[in-house]
Write a protein that holds these residues in place. Structure first.
Motif, PDB file in Angstrom:
ATOM      1  N   VAL A   1      15.256   5.789   4.391  1.00 51.85           N
ATOM      2  CA  VAL A   1      16.247   4.773   4.761  1.00 51.85           C
ATOM      3  C   VAL A   1      17.291   5.372   5.705  1.00 51.85           C
ATOM      4  CG1 VAL A   1      18.096   3.279   3.878  1.00 51.85           C
ATOM      5  CG2 VAL A   1      15.921   3.421   2.634  1.00 51.85           C
TER       6      VAL A   1
ATOM      7  N   PRO B   1       7.938  -3.010  -1.317  1.00 54.18           N
ATOM      8  CA  PRO B   1       8.889  -1.997  -1.789  1.00 54.18           C
ATOM      9  C   PRO B   1      10.325  -2.547  -1.797  1.00 54.18           C
ATOM     10  CG  PRO B   1       8.315  -1.577   0.519  1.00 54.18           C
ATOM     11  CD  PRO B   1       7.522  -2.782   0.108  1.00 54.18           C
TER      12      PRO B   1
ATOM     13  N   LEU C   1       0.918 -16.519  -3.675  1.00 56.32           N
ATOM     14  CA  LEU C   1       0.296 -15.255  -3.261  1.00 56.32           C
ATOM     15  C   LEU C   1      -0.922 -14.883  -4.117  1.00 56.32           C
ATOM     16  CD1 LEU C   1       0.806 -12.877  -1.256  1.00 56.32           C
ATOM     17  CD2 LEU C   1       2.146 -11.787  -3.058  1.00 56.32           C
TER      18      LEU C   1
ATOM     19  N   PRO D   1       1.980  -8.449   7.216  1.00 56.73           N
ATOM     20  CA  PRO D   1       2.141  -7.016   7.497  1.00 56.73           C
ATOM     21  C   PRO D   1       1.053  -6.152   6.858  1.00 56.73           C
ATOM     22  CG  PRO D   1       3.865  -7.793   6.006  1.00 56.73           C
ATOM     23  CD  PRO D   1       3.100  -8.999   6.436  1.00 56.73           C
TER      24      PRO D   1
ATOM     25  N   SER E   1      -1.941  -6.273 -11.170  1.00 56.51           N
ATOM     26  CA  SER E   1      -2.624  -7.484 -10.676  1.00 56.51           C
ATOM     27  C   SER E   1      -3.534  -8.057 -11.772  1.00 56.51           C
ATOM     28  CB  SER E   1      -3.460  -7.147  -9.432  1.00 56.51           C
ATOM     29  OG  SER E   1      -2.628  -6.608  -8.438  1.00 56.51           O
TER      30      SER E   1
HETATM   31  C1  LIG Z   1      -3.780 -10.655  -7.447  1.00 64.27           C
HETATM   32  C2  LIG Z   1      -2.368 -10.495  -7.966  1.00 64.27           C
HETATM   33  C3  LIG Z   1      -1.439  -9.826  -7.085  1.00 64.27           C
HETATM   34  C4  LIG Z   1      -0.019 -10.252  -7.253  1.00 64.27           C
HETATM   35  C5  LIG Z   1       0.988  -9.252  -6.971  1.00 64.27           C
HETATM   36  C6  LIG Z   1       2.387  -9.694  -7.241  1.00 64.27           C
HETATM   37  C7  LIG Z   1       3.361  -8.558  -7.306  1.00 64.27           C
HETATM   38  C8  LIG Z   1       4.804  -8.916  -7.338  1.00 64.27           C
HETATM   39  O1  LIG Z   1       5.218  -9.685  -8.424  1.00 64.27           O
HETATM   40  C9  LIG Z   1       5.393  -9.472  -6.078  1.00 64.27           C
HETATM   41  C10 LIG Z   1       5.350  -8.503  -4.901  1.00 64.27           C
HETATM   42  O2  LIG Z   1       6.085  -7.565  -4.780  1.00 64.27           O
HETATM   43  S1  LIG Z   1       4.155  -8.896  -3.776  1.00 64.27           S
HETATM   44  C11 LIG Z   1       4.291  -7.642  -2.553  1.00 64.27           C
HETATM   45  C12 LIG Z   1       5.320  -7.982  -1.549  1.00 64.27           C
HETATM   46  N1  LIG Z   1       5.331  -6.948  -0.538  1.00 64.27           N
HETATM   47  C13 LIG Z   1       4.699  -7.089   0.640  1.00 64.27           C
HETATM   48  O3  LIG Z   1       4.094  -8.096   0.920  1.00 64.27           O
HETATM   49  C14 LIG Z   1       4.777  -5.883   1.511  1.00 64.27           C
HETATM   50  C15 LIG Z   1       4.039  -6.069   2.797  1.00 64.27           C
HETATM   51  N2  LIG Z   1       4.212  -4.895   3.643  1.00 64.27           N
HETATM   52  C16 LIG Z   1       5.306  -4.705   4.437  1.00 64.27           C
HETATM   53  O4  LIG Z   1       6.218  -5.505   4.469  1.00 64.27           O
HETATM   54  C17 LIG Z   1       5.314  -3.453   5.270  1.00 64.27           C
HETATM   55  O5  LIG Z   1       3.987  -3.029   5.410  1.00 64.27           O
HETATM   56  C18 LIG Z   1       6.193  -2.314   4.664  1.00 64.27           C
HETATM   57  C19 LIG Z   1       7.668  -2.731   4.718  1.00 64.27           C
HETATM   58  C20 LIG Z   1       5.811  -1.957   3.247  1.00 64.27           C
HETATM   59  C21 LIG Z   1       6.006  -1.026   5.498  1.00 64.27           C
HETATM   60  O6  LIG Z   1       6.327  -1.222   6.843  1.00 64.27           O
HETATM   61  P1  LIG Z   1       5.305  -0.951   8.025  1.00 64.27           P
HETATM   62  O7  LIG Z   1       6.048  -1.223   9.264  1.00 64.27           O
HETATM   63  O8  LIG Z   1       4.085  -1.729   7.720  1.00 64.27           O
HETATM   64  O9  LIG Z   1       4.840   0.543   8.004  1.00 64.27           O
HETATM   65  P2  LIG Z   1       5.419   1.972   7.644  1.00 64.27           P
HETATM   66  O10 LIG Z   1       5.255   2.812   8.868  1.00 64.27           O
HETATM   67  O11 LIG Z   1       4.766   2.445   6.374  1.00 64.27           O
HETATM   68  O12 LIG Z   1       6.958   1.820   7.342  1.00 64.27           O
HETATM   69  C22 LIG Z   1       7.900   1.598   8.356  1.00 64.27           C
HETATM   70  C23 LIG Z   1       9.242   2.022   7.879  1.00 64.27           C
HETATM   71  O13 LIG Z   1       9.656   1.204   6.782  1.00 64.27           O
HETATM   72  C24 LIG Z   1      10.502   1.985   5.927  1.00 64.27           C
HETATM   73  N3  LIG Z   1       9.925   2.068   4.581  1.00 64.27           N
HETATM   74  C25 LIG Z   1       8.699   1.667   4.175  1.00 64.27           C
HETATM   75  N4  LIG Z   1       8.561   1.847   2.870  1.00 64.27           N
HETATM   76  C26 LIG Z   1       9.725   2.359   2.423  1.00 64.27           C
HETATM   77  C27 LIG Z   1      10.187   2.737   1.150  1.00 64.27           C
HETATM   78  N5  LIG Z   1       9.434   2.639   0.043  1.00 64.27           N
HETATM   79  N6  LIG Z   1      11.440   3.235   1.066  1.00 64.27           N
HETATM   80  C28 LIG Z   1      12.208   3.347   2.146  1.00 64.27           C
HETATM   81  N7  LIG Z   1      11.817   3.005   3.372  1.00 64.27           N
HETATM   82  C29 LIG Z   1      10.592   2.514   3.514  1.00 64.27           C
HETATM   83  C30 LIG Z   1      10.651   3.338   6.547  1.00 64.27           C
HETATM   84  O14 LIG Z   1      11.762   3.326   7.378  1.00 64.27           O
HETATM   85  C31 LIG Z   1       9.369   3.428   7.352  1.00 64.27           C
HETATM   86  O15 LIG Z   1       9.452   4.359   8.363  1.00 64.27           O
HETATM   87  P3  LIG Z   1       9.024   5.905   8.075  1.00 64.27           P
HETATM   88  O16 LIG Z   1       9.316   6.584   9.362  1.00 64.27           O
HETATM   89  O17 LIG Z   1       7.565   5.871   7.719  1.00 64.27           O
HETATM   90  O18 LIG Z   1       9.834   6.426   6.951  1.00 64.27           O
END
Ligand SMILES: CCCCCCC[C@H](O)CC(=O)SCCNC(=O)CCNC(=O)[C@H](O)C(C)(C)COP(=O)([O-])OP(=O)([O-])OC[C@H]1O[C@@H](n2cnc3c(N)ncnc32)[C@H](O)[C@@H]1OP(=O)([O-])[O-]
Ligand SMILES: NC(=O)c1ccc[n+]([C@@H]2O[C@H](COP(=O)([O-])OP(=O)(O)OC[C@H]3O[C@@H](n4cnc5c(N)ncnc54)[C@H](O)[C@@H]3O)[C@@H](O)[C@H]2O)c1
Length: 309
Positions: A72, A169, A218, A250, A265
């Motif tokens: 961050v 996250p 979802l 994403p 899940s």
């Molecule tokens: C079948 C049943 C299933 C049901 C599930 C339900 C679950 C639940 O109840 C609901 C949910 O959560 S549903 C789920 C909902 N969630 C979704 O839908 C998520 C979907 N995904 C996304 O939105 C994006 O892929 C991310 C934001 C995860 C990553 O971003 P990206 O651009 O794809 O790729 P990147 O290169 O990796 O990261 C870029 C930068 O972001 C930052 N950063 C990232 N993680 C960090 C952390 N932990 N800490 C701090 N910082 C963090 C950091 O600056 C990093 O840069 P660095 O230079 O590498 O440090």
């Protein structure tokens, strides 16, 4: 500049009062979600106690929080890395850890529970905490799929019990679903909305219905993706690329399943299938069940639908 009227002075002071209600936060469960919630609460000036079942888990959680904070600040303090390091240290000082939930809730304003997605385990935890926590303490669950009213039923503080559903996250995802169960008081709900804003999040109001808003949409989508693959109608790689490039997500559904955890899940799907066995949207997936049986739980164990380094 905003024009100051009697009315907005009143609403300002009431929102300040609602915010001031939560200073000390106890987060129970130091896994994927609990660690993220603790990090964000500590980053916004709250004093946080993170609770889990063993010191080893808590050490791992604290290391994860430090690593995430560094990611961050790399962006936030790009011009002044030394200020970034000072921020990381300040935030870490706001977090202490414990394996004894009952003793730490004695001084807390808010409990956020983020333990395993199992109704009985959550009820047992809250039943015990209800006896130890002060009257004013608000209890919340980060459950993905269980009714808040069912979890709250093991306590005698139904009016001070609501849902705070964060997204993974937690440091990156802006949404918090704030859930008002039938017995949640308006004051509790208002405090939870204000707390979410104090964390820098965008709250939405939800009824206590299965999956609230996001997961009700979802979960069927993700399960449909798995079924499409099970029928042999697309590779997981192609489905993921298709949903990223064709629908602007994403992450593709298989990447997201691995990210969320296949165990969590499966808990969600099994729970909904049990309650609504004739609903084809919630039918279990043989492939998901097989991976969970093999201990392939996604990113957290190094392998799920994909292998992770
Ligand atoms: C079948 C049943 C299933 C049901 C599930 C339900 C679950 C639940 O109840 C609901 C949910 O959560 S549903 C789920 C909902 N969630 C979704 O839908 C998520 C979907 N995904 C996304 O939105 C994006 O892929 C991310 C934001 C995860 C990553 O971003 P990206 O651009 O794809 O790729 P990147 O290169 O990796 O990261 C870029 C930068 O972001 C930052 N950063 C990232 N993680 C960090 C952390 N932990 N800490 C701090 N910082 C963090 C950091 O600056 C990093 O840069 P660095 O230079 O590498 O440090
Ligand atoms: N994974 C996600 O993307 C996601 C997103 C939103 C909500 N949720 C919900 O958040 C909750 C936690 O999910 P997670 O993914 O962080 O799980 P996780 O498996 O990563 O972490 C759960 C943690 O809770 C601890 N725990 C279990 N029982 C406990 C108890 N009685 N007392 C103290 N600690 C205990 C475990 O040791 C573990 O560290 C679940 O209810 C889940 O449905 C998960």
């Amino acid at each position: 500049m905003a024009f100051i009227t009697r009315q907005n002075i009143r609403s300002l002071s009431s929102s300040a009062a609602l915010r001031a209600a939560i200073k000390h936060v106890t987060v129970i469960g130091g896994g994927l979600m609990g660690a993220g919630i603790a990090q964000v609460a500590a980053s916004t000036g709250h004093s946080v106690v993170l609770v889990d079942t063993s010191e080893d888990i808590l050490k791992k959680a604290t290391k994860g929080i430090e690593a995430s904070l560094k990611r961050v600040v790399k962006k936030k303090f790009a011009e002044k890395p030394e200020d970034g390091e000072a921020f990381v240290q300040k935030v870490l000082k706001n977090i202490s850890t414990s394996t004894d939930a009952a003793s730490v809730v004695q001084g807390t304003d808010l409990v956020v529970e983020a333990i395993v997605e199992n109704l009985k385990v959550k009820q047992d935890l809250f039943g015990a905490l209800d006896k130890a926590a002060p009257q004013h303490t608000i209890f919340t669950s980060n459950t993905s799929s269980l009714p808040i009213a069912d979890i709250a039923s093991s306590t005698a503080r139904l009016d001070r019990f609501g849902g705070l559903h964060f997204f993974n996250p937690v440091p990156m995802m802006k949404l918090v679903e704030v859930i008002k169960a039938p017995a949640t008081s308006q004051q509790t709900f208002d405090v939870l909305l204000e707390f979410s804003k104090a964390l820098g999040k965008h709250p939405v109001s939800c009824k206590d219905t299965p999956g609230f808003i996001v997961n009700r949409l979802l979960v069927p989508y993700m399960l449909e993706a798995v079924r499409l693959h099970e029928r042999g109608h697309g590779s997981k790689e192609d489905i993921d690329v298709a949903m990223k490039l064709g629908a602007g997500y994403p992450m593709g559904p298989f990447e997201l399943l691995d990210y969320v955890g296949l165990d969590t899940s499966k808990f969600i799907i099994d729970g909904w299938h049990e309650k609504d066995p004739d609903n084809p949207l919630f039918a279990p997936s043989p492939l998901l069940n097989k991976l969970v049986a093999e201990g392939k739980l996604g990113k957290k164990t190094g392998e799920g639908f994909y292998k992770h380094k």
